[in-house]
Design an enzyme around this catalytic site. Structure first.
Site, PDB file in Angstrom:
ATOM      1  CB  ALA A 265      -0.869  -0.172   1.128  1.00 23.63           C
ATOM      2  CB  ALA A 266       4.613   1.891   1.011  1.00 20.37           C
ATOM      3  N   GLY A 269      -1.511   6.177  -1.740  1.00 21.68           N
ATOM      4  CA  GLY A 269      -2.361   6.743  -2.161  1.00 21.68           C
ATOM      5  C   GLY A 269      -3.696   5.592  -2.617  1.00 21.68           C
ATOM      6  CB  CYS A 386       3.246   2.345 -11.849  1.00 19.69           C
ATOM      7  SG  CYS A 386       5.199   2.198 -11.193  1.00 19.69           S
TER       8      CYS A 386
END
Length: 449
Positions: A265-266, A269, A386
């Site tokens: 999760a870090a 966002g 990403c």
């Protein structure tokens, strides 16, 4: 502060990035935080010089090698970096006189203790300045891979990898877009303020605010000094997040009654976005591998004033018996090559290797093998990255479907008409040129009942 000192700061940042392998954003942020007395103009100059030099590193070395008998791979690192930031100024910063660039480079060489090499630096740069317009790039027709590599400063192996996945013109545009300087994209925290009110609040502080391309609560901001100096940021009215990343929560489309797990999760966002769109009613567990990473999540949760998120330190590769079939939605935004965010972190293209990508594919599959058990029958798994590398995206998705009881789910009803043409069956691959966003991959899978 004088420009010569700003150049020295840029040189120090570049040395950290290229020699010590410090992430470019961290190296730059460390220097900017340490020197908060810098004017906005000097901050902008420093940032552009570091980021621009990194973006064009291969091209700058190509130019230097045409005018230096000592090739770049044989040079002392500090001399090479002095030449790099200087050639960048000569080629891409027209407002700076050539003579000033050369003179300041000589001063840098002397300050770094290379008095005997200052004449070499001066000679190479003055020769380049005189002949810059005459430099020939590799021929695009006869050497297309070499051409793209030098023109846009991408290692040839990355171009070759992409040519196995995309057509030439797509790759060329991708390279061009990845070298553009990105603006800061923010997500309005609608639990505290409306998008219109946030926009006006920022404009009142003389910050330039532009509408996002994909979502009505996303904005691009520029012409601000420090993020921490923006009152709206400190009050939790917005979160830094790329629009492509915001689509993860949109595609997940959670209900207020859901129990949600974000396994990597870090900095938080997507976690905080899920909290906002469920009006803080869903139960959300945010995990990451270290205390340092979970601290980042906690900081954002606190600043955004969100109360329905529990943060835990947990390695996603380790099976958690207590989590099996406990979650309605599991978000797996996993570690990846980052080839979709090169505009924000240009050093990625020089540091990642194909062997590392193969290792990442294995890690991604190992994590997916573990966390797929946490989804309730009939629940949702979101797999996202990403990157724009199909080995980590499409191929992983097909592998996952072949090995686990999940089916892809149509996501076109969950996205705007602007995005629909880019949706495939159950997934979305955004390239940087589509919407001026990061390159991003999002897939949605439903677990069999």
């Amino acid at each position: 502060m004088s420009q010569i000192n700003t150049r020295m700061l840029a040189l120090n940042a570049l040395e950290d990035i290229t020699t010590n392998k410090v992430f470019s954003n961290k190296a730059l942020n460390t220097i900017l935080k340490k020197h908060q007395d810098l004017s906005k103009q000097d901050r902008a100059f420093l940032t552009r010089l570091v980021e621009g030099t990194l973006e064009h590193l291969i091209q700058l070395d190509y130019i230097i090698n045409q005018f230096s008998k000592t090739k770049t791979n044989k040079m002392k690192k500090q001399i090479l970096n002095i030449l790099r930031i200087s050639v960048y100024q000569l080629k891409y910063m027209d407002s700076i006189p050539d003579s000033a660039v050369c003179n300041e480079a000589v001063k840098l060489a002397k300050k770094k203790g290379f008095i005997k090499l200052s004449g070499f630096v001066n000679g190479v740069l003055r020769n380049i300045a005189r002949s810059l317009e005459d430099i020939e790039m590799p021929n695009e027709t006869s050497h297309p891979i070499r051409y793209l590599s030098v023109m846009y400063s991408f290692p040839e192996w990355i171009i070759q990898l992409w040519l196995e996945q995309y057509n030439y013109e797509t790759i060329k545009t991708m390279c061009q877009e990845s070298n553009k300087t990105p603006k800061t994209t923010i997500r309005c925290n609608k639990t505290l303020i409306t998008p219109d009110a946030l926009k006006e609040m920022l404009k009142d502080k003389n910050i330039i605010v532009e509408e996002g391309q994909l979502l009505d609560y996303a904005f691009n901001i520029s012409k601000y000094n420090y993020l921490q100096d923006i009152d709206a940021f400190n009050k939790g009215y917005f979160q830094i997040q790329d629009e492509s990343s915001m689509l993860v929560a949109e595609v997940a489309s959670p209900k207020e009654t859901d129990k949600i797990l974000d396994v990597c999760a870090a900095p938080g966002g997507k976690t905080t976005h899920l909290s906002e769109i469920t009006r803080q009613k869903a139960l959300i567990i945010a995990r990451d591998i270290s205390q340092e990473k979970t601290n980042l999540i906690q900081e954002n949760i606190k600043r955004l004033n969100l109360e329905n998120i529990r943060v835990e330190v947990w390695d996603a590769l380790i099976r958690d018996e207590a989590s099996i079939e406990q979650y309605d939605v599991v978000i797996a935004d996993l570690p990846c090559s980052g080839l979709g965010i090169i505009s924000k972190k240009p050093d990625i293209k020089y540091n990642v290797t194909h062997d590392q990508i193969q290792s990442l594919v294995n890690i991604q599959r190992n994590i997916l093998t573990v966390i797929q058990e946490y989804v309730k029958p009939g629940g949702t798994l979101i797999y996202s990255t990403c990157t724009i590398n199909k080995e980590e995206n499409d191929n992983n998705l097909y592998w996952f479907e072949d090995n686990f009881p999940y089916k892809r789910e149509d996501i076109t009803p969950l996205v705007s008409d602007k995005i629909k043409p880019y949706c495939q069956e159950g997934y979305l691959q955004i390239l940087p040129q589509y919407f001026n966003t990061d390159g991003f991959f999002i897939s949605k899978l439903r677990k069999d009942c």
